[in-house]
Design a protein around this motif. Structure first.
Motif, short mmCIF file in Angstrom:
data_model
loop_
_atom_site.label_atom_id
_atom_site.label_comp_id
_atom_site.label_asym_id
_atom_site.label_seq_id
_atom_site.Cartn_x
_atom_site.Cartn_y
_atom_site.Cartn_z
N THR A 22 0.82 -1.26 0.07
CA THR A 22 0.04 0.01 -0.03
C THR A 22 0.87 1.17 0.04
O THR A 22 0.56 2.14 -0.73
CB THR A 22 -1.01 -0.08 1.14
N ILE A 23 1.82 1.28 0.96
CA ILE A 23 2.77 2.47 0.85
C ILE A 23 3.47 2.68 -0.48
O ILE A 23 3.72 3.60 -1.21
CB ILE A 23 3.89 2.30 1.92
N ALA A 24 3.92 1.38 -1.09
CA ALA A 24 4.45 1.67 -2.28
C ALA A 24 3.49 2.04 -3.41
O ALA A 24 3.98 2.86 -4.08
CB ALA A 24 5.13 0.01 -2.71
N ASP A 25 2.37 1.61 -3.46
CA ASP A 25 1.32 2.12 -4.44
C ASP A 25 1.08 3.50 -4.25
O ASP A 25 1.14 4.27 -5.24
CB ASP A 25 0.04 1.39 -4.43
N VAL A 26 1.13 4.08 -2.91
CA VAL A 26 0.82 5.48 -2.81
C VAL A 26 2.22 6.45 -3.20
O VAL A 26 1.86 7.33 -4.00
CB VAL A 26 0.78 5.99 -1.48
N LEU A 27 3.11 5.94 -3.07
CA LEU A 27 4.49 6.51 -3.47
C LEU A 27 4.46 6.51 -5.20
O LEU A 27 4.94 7.58 -5.76
CB LEU A 27 5.73 6.00 -2.99
N ARG A 28 3.97 5.38 -5.71
CA ARG A 28 3.88 5.54 -7.27
C ARG A 28 3.17 6.49 -7.74
O ARG A 28 3.54 6.89 -8.72
CB ARG A 28 3.45 4.05 -7.50
N LYS A 29 1.87 6.64 -7.06
CA LYS A 29 1.07 7.60 -7.48
C LYS A 29 1.71 8.80 -7.46
O LYS A 29 1.05 9.99 -8.18
CB LYS A 29 -0.51 7.49 -6.62
N GLU A 30 2.39 8.99 -6.71
CA GLU A 30 3.10 10.43 -6.73
C GLU A 30 4.47 10.52 -7.51
O GLU A 30 4.95 11.56 -7.65
CB GLU A 30 3.83 10.49 -5.03
N GLY A 31 4.43 9.45 -8.36
CA GLY A 31 5.48 9.75 -9.40
C GLY A 31 6.62 9.03 -9.08
O GLY A 31 7.73 9.21 -9.91
N LEU A 32 7.06 8.23 -8.15
CA LEU A 32 8.02 7.85 -7.66
C LEU A 32 8.38 6.20 -8.19
O LEU A 32 7.15 5.44 -8.37
CB LEU A 32 8.44 7.53 -6.10
N THR A 33 9.48 6.00 -8.62
CA THR A 33 9.77 4.46 -8.92
C THR A 33 10.01 3.69 -7.69
O THR A 33 10.88 4.15 -6.95
CB THR A 33 10.73 4.40 -10.03
N VAL A 34 9.28 2.61 -7.50
CA VAL A 34 9.41 2.00 -6.14
C VAL A 34 9.44 0.33 -6.37
O VAL A 34 8.50 -0.13 -7.34
CB VAL A 34 7.96 2.26 -5.40
N GLU A 35 10.24 -0.11 -5.51
CA GLU A 35 10.04 -1.72 -5.69
C GLU A 35 9.71 -2.06 -4.04
O GLU A 35 10.02 -1.48 -3.02
CB GLU A 35 11.39 -2.02 -5.65
N ALA A 36 8.71 -3.12 -3.99
CA ALA A 36 8.70 -3.61 -2.62
C ALA A 36 8.96 -4.91 -2.55
O ALA A 36 8.33 -5.70 -3.31
CB ALA A 36 7.03 -3.45 -2.23
N LEU A 37 9.71 -5.06 -1.52
CA LEU A 37 10.39 -6.58 -1.62
C LEU A 37 10.53 -7.10 -0.18
O LEU A 37 10.91 -6.09 0.95
CB LEU A 37 11.86 -6.67 -2.18
N PRO A 38 10.56 -8.09 0.20
CA PRO A 38 10.85 -9.09 1.54
C PRO A 38 12.12 -8.60 1.80
O PRO A 38 13.07 -8.86 0.92
CB PRO A 38 10.42 -10.40 1.39
N ALA A 39 12.36 -8.27 3.02
CA ALA A 39 13.93 -7.96 3.40
C ALA A 39 14.87 -9.21 3.21
O ALA A 39 16.07 -8.80 2.86
CB ALA A 39 13.66 -7.64 4.85
#
Length: 59
Positions: A22-39
């Protein structure tokens, strides 16, 4: 901000993974390139411009 953001997380039951996505999706909507991965799958953070890390807290 430009560049790539890593949202990494540790999860036992999957809830933290859902929040990280969800955090990654919000950041993407703000125009950022985001990867969400297990640590556990992140070998290095050198290629990222910003890193967010999350995990469960059990009390």
């Amino acid at each position: 901000m430009t560049g790539t953001v890593l949202v990494t997380y540790g999860t036992t039951n999957g809830s933290t993974a859902q929040i990280a996505e969800t955090i990654a999706d919000v950041l993407r909507k703000e125009g950022l390139t985001v990867e969400a991965l297990p640590a556990r799958s992140v070998a290095s953070v050198a290629s990222y411009d910003a890193v967010m890390a999350g995990g469960g807290l059990y009390a």
